[in-house]
Design an enzyme around this catalytic site. Structure first.
Site, PDB file in Angstrom:
ATOM      1  N   CYS A  52      34.952 101.010  35.719  1.00  6.94           N
ATOM      2  CA  CYS A  52      34.500 102.078  35.104  1.00  6.94           C
ATOM      3  C   CYS A  52      35.271 102.782  34.350  1.00  6.94           C
ATOM      4  O   CYS A  52      36.588 103.605  34.885  1.00  6.94           O
ATOM      5  CB  CYS A  52      33.759 103.062  36.063  1.00  6.94           C
ATOM      6  SG  CYS A  52      32.921 104.344  35.371  1.00  6.94           S
ATOM      7  N   CYS A  55      35.506 106.648  35.796  1.00  5.82           N
ATOM      8  CA  CYS A  55      35.994 107.255  37.080  1.00  5.82           C
ATOM      9  C   CYS A  55      37.471 107.697  37.122  1.00  5.82           C
ATOM     10  O   CYS A  55      38.128 107.286  36.248  1.00  5.82           O
ATOM     11  CB  CYS A  55      35.886 105.821  38.049  1.00  5.82           C
ATOM     12  SG  CYS A  55      34.385 105.590  38.691  1.00  5.82           S
ATOM     13  N   HIS A 121      31.002 107.929  41.067  1.00  6.75           N
ATOM     14  CA  HIS A 121      30.474 107.134  40.371  1.00  6.75           C
ATOM     15  C   HIS A 121      29.110 106.863  40.742  1.00  6.75           C
ATOM     16  O   HIS A 121      28.288 106.503  39.836  1.00  6.75           O
ATOM     17  CB  HIS A 121      31.022 105.641  40.252  1.00  6.75           C
ATOM     18  CG  HIS A 121      30.657 104.613  39.414  1.00  6.75           C
ATOM     19  ND1 HIS A 121      30.957 104.560  37.958  1.00  6.75           N
ATOM     20  CD2 HIS A 121      29.991 103.585  39.542  1.00  6.75           C
ATOM     21  CE1 HIS A 121      30.360 103.667  37.464  1.00  6.75           C
ATOM     22  NE2 HIS A 121      29.688 102.825  38.489  1.00  6.75           N
ATOM     23  N   ASN A 188      21.896 111.001  28.009  1.00  9.53           N
ATOM     24  CA  ASN A 188      20.822 109.843  28.354  1.00  9.53           C
ATOM     25  C   ASN A 188      21.256 109.314  29.762  1.00  9.53           C
ATOM     26  O   ASN A 188      22.331 108.866  30.015  1.00  9.53           O
ATOM     27  CB  ASN A 188      21.222 108.969  27.395  1.00  9.53           C
ATOM     28  CG  ASN A 188      21.189 109.392  25.906  1.00  9.53           C
ATOM     29  OD1 ASN A 188      20.142 110.105  25.736  1.00  9.53           O
ATOM     30  ND2 ASN A 188      21.780 109.167  24.699  1.00  9.53           N
ATOM     31  N   SER A 196      24.955 103.514  28.532  1.00 10.02           N
ATOM     32  CA  SER A 196      25.864 102.226  28.717  1.00 10.02           C
ATOM     33  C   SER A 196      26.851 102.077  29.718  1.00 10.02           C
ATOM     34  O   SER A 196      27.438 101.309  29.904  1.00 10.02           O
ATOM     35  CB  SER A 196      26.829 102.368  27.401  1.00 10.02           C
ATOM     36  OG  SER A 196      27.639 103.506  27.313  1.00 10.02           O
ATOM     37  N   HIS A 199      28.031 106.010  35.542  1.00 11.62           N
ATOM     38  CA  HIS A 199      28.775 107.223  35.936  1.00 11.62           C
ATOM     39  C   HIS A 199      28.099 108.436  35.420  1.00 11.62           C
ATOM     40  O   HIS A 199      27.829 108.572  34.097  1.00 11.62           O
ATOM     41  CB  HIS A 199      30.208 107.068  35.546  1.00 11.62           C
ATOM     42  CG  HIS A 199      31.248 107.920  36.343  1.00 11.62           C
ATOM     43  ND1 HIS A 199      31.888 107.587  37.107  1.00 11.62           N
ATOM     44  CD2 HIS A 199      31.239 109.199  36.102  1.00 11.62           C
ATOM     45  CE1 HIS A 199      32.663 108.673  37.789  1.00 11.62           C
ATOM     46  NE2 HIS A 199      32.132 109.817  37.039  1.00 11.62           N
ATOM     47  N   HIS A 201      27.463 111.410  33.476  1.00 15.31           N
ATOM     48  CA  HIS A 201      28.057 112.047  32.377  1.00 15.31           C
ATOM     49  C   HIS A 201      27.074 112.498  31.239  1.00 15.31           C
ATOM     50  O   HIS A 201      25.923 112.091  31.122  1.00 15.31           O
ATOM     51  CB  HIS A 201      29.043 111.094  31.733  1.00 15.31           C
ATOM     52  CG  HIS A 201      28.413 110.064  30.816  1.00 15.31           C
ATOM     53  ND1 HIS A 201      27.791 108.999  31.331  1.00 15.31           N
ATOM     54  CD2 HIS A 201      28.506 109.674  29.644  1.00 15.31           C
ATOM     55  CE1 HIS A 201      27.685 108.067  30.561  1.00 15.31           C
ATOM     56  NE2 HIS A 201      27.822 108.702  29.305  1.00 15.31           N
ATOM     57  N   GLN A 203      26.964 114.080  26.779  1.00 17.04           N
ATOM     58  CA  GLN A 203      27.824 113.839  25.491  1.00 17.04           C
ATOM     59  C   GLN A 203      27.749 115.407  24.980  1.00 17.04           C
ATOM     60  O   GLN A 203      26.583 116.058  25.182  1.00 17.04           O
ATOM     61  CB  GLN A 203      27.274 112.903  24.615  1.00 17.04           C
ATOM     62  CG  GLN A 203      27.529 111.676  25.385  1.00 17.04           C
ATOM     63  CD  GLN A 203      27.304 110.361  24.343  1.00 17.04           C
ATOM     64  OE1 GLN A 203      27.934 110.600  23.048  1.00 17.04           O
ATOM     65  NE2 GLN A 203      26.588 109.449  24.565  1.00 17.04           N
TER      66      GLN A 203
END
Length: 385
Positions: A52, A55, A121, A188, A196, A199, A201, A203
């Site tokens: 990943c 990570c 993760h 998302n 995609s 993990h 997260h 933006q």
């Protein structure tokens, strides 16, 4: 309560935030479904994935390595949608030239960031406590504060945030070279929403122009205030708290509702109860209450169909560069748009009539709110073997 007849007849509802209408068809919830079904998320992820790129300690696609971070980590997106430096473009516009009127283009510059929610993760916001979500909100606040225009009407609040809100021990992002206009924070979650990497997260995109969605909301809120002398979302919060049928959850600072005009089946709106214009307006106590609200939404989503519930979410707030009038027009809120409709495998599609005419929904927002109210309590997977 809304007119009971609306539970059984098709009708249109108005969205004052963007000036649009949508069709509500509650009788269609009984129709059989033989269309596409999503795969329910049953795969168990490892706490750390050596492959990943998000990570801790791992190498990213462009060769940079992540620090051994413990909570959140922000960095410039290796594949940003906008760039700070690009060729200049200044098109000429003439009313006598059809091409310049109909084939318009506008250059956009900016900077995009990725912000991890956790070093783990295999976690999501639904798995995290409000105290664990708080560093995410603090990082959002510091990034927003550091990107504000020097002449911004919230500059004093921004200075206080940069002084009092703890720095991220794993490093801070640097302000851009040029002043930018808007910052869009969004997440998302899930492959169904185009994510995609699993993990946890979000933006943060900062751009030189004001995007269409928040721009339209600002125009609508400005018109309402000019016509009525009050803020649109101020009135809406009071109205929802009086009627109560669309409230999912609330605390002293935030209200969670399935809005009257919701398009997505279990769409929710998290709204500040007082006039908060942006992240930097929040007090320390309101930041933790905002974390509680996010945790409530995401946990209830997962509990609804006992799955990792996909969604897109985003914060709307005052632009990075704006007048005092523009800033005061804004009212801090967060949208959650989830696609699931009937189960963990059946989703809603915006196609056909919705693309050619106007949005349409089956289950009413009142019915959706009632179901989400019943999904409180411990996260379902904590009791799984």
């Amino acid at each position: 309560m809304p007119d009971k007849v609306l539970d059984d007849i098709s009708h249109r509802r108005y969205n004052p935030l963007n000036g649009s209408w949508l069709l509500v068809s509650p009788h269609r919830t009984k129709r059989p479904w033989q269309g596409q079904q999503e795969g329910a998320s049953k795969a168990k992820l490892p706490e750390y994935d050596p492959e990943c790129y998000l990570c801790p300690g791992n190498k990213r696609a462009q060769g940079d390595s992540n620090p051994d971070y413990k909570h959140t980590f922000a960095f410039v997106n290796d594949y940003s949608a906008v760039k700070e430096d690009q060729q200049e473009y200044h098109p000429e516009v003439s009313k006598d030239d059809a091409a310049s009127l109909l084939l318009q283009a506008q250059p956009v510059t900016g900077r995009c960031y990725v912000l991890t929610f956790s070093a783990k993760h295999d976690t999501t916001l639904a798995d995290m406590t409000a105290q664990e979500i708080l560093p995410v909100i603090q990082t959002w606040s510091r990034i927003y504060a550091s990107h504000l225009s020097p002449s911004h009407p919230l500059q004093a609040q921004a200075a206080q945030v940069l002084r009092d809100v703890p720095e991220n021990p794993d490093g801070e992002v640097e302000p851009p070279k040029k002043q930018l206009r808007y910052m869009q924070i969004f997440e998302n979650k899930g492959a169904a929403m185009g994510c995609s990497n699993p993990h946890p997260h979000c933006q943060v995109w900062t751009t030189s122009e004001l995007p269409q969605e928040p721009g339209t909301e600002m125009v609508q809120m400005g018109k309402y205030k000019q016509a009525n002398g009050r803020h649109l979302l101020e009135d809406y919060v009071k109205l929802e708290m009086e009627k109560k049928e669309r409230i999912v959850w609330q605390n002293d600072a935030f209200l969670i509702v399935c809005p009257w005009w919701a398009v997505w089946p279990f769409e929710v709106l998290v709204i500040a109860k007082r006039h908060v214009r942006a992240l930097v307006d929040l007090t320390d106590d309101e930041r933790i209450q905002f974390a509680e609200a996010i945790q409530e939404v995401t946990r209830r989503y997962d509990n609804l169909f006992e799955t990792n519930f996909p969604y897109s979410s985003g914060i709307h707030q005052a632009p990075l560069d704006c007048t005092e009038e523009e800033a005061n027009t804004c009212w801090f809120h967060m949208h959650f748009y989830p696609p699931l409709l009937r189960s963990a495998t059946v989703r809603k599609f915006l196609v056909g009539y919705e693309m050619m005419a106007e949005p349409q929904r089956d289950i009413t927002p009142e019915q959706a709110a009632a179901r989400l109210r019943d999904c409180g309590g411990e996260l379902f997977r904590k009791s799984l073997p």
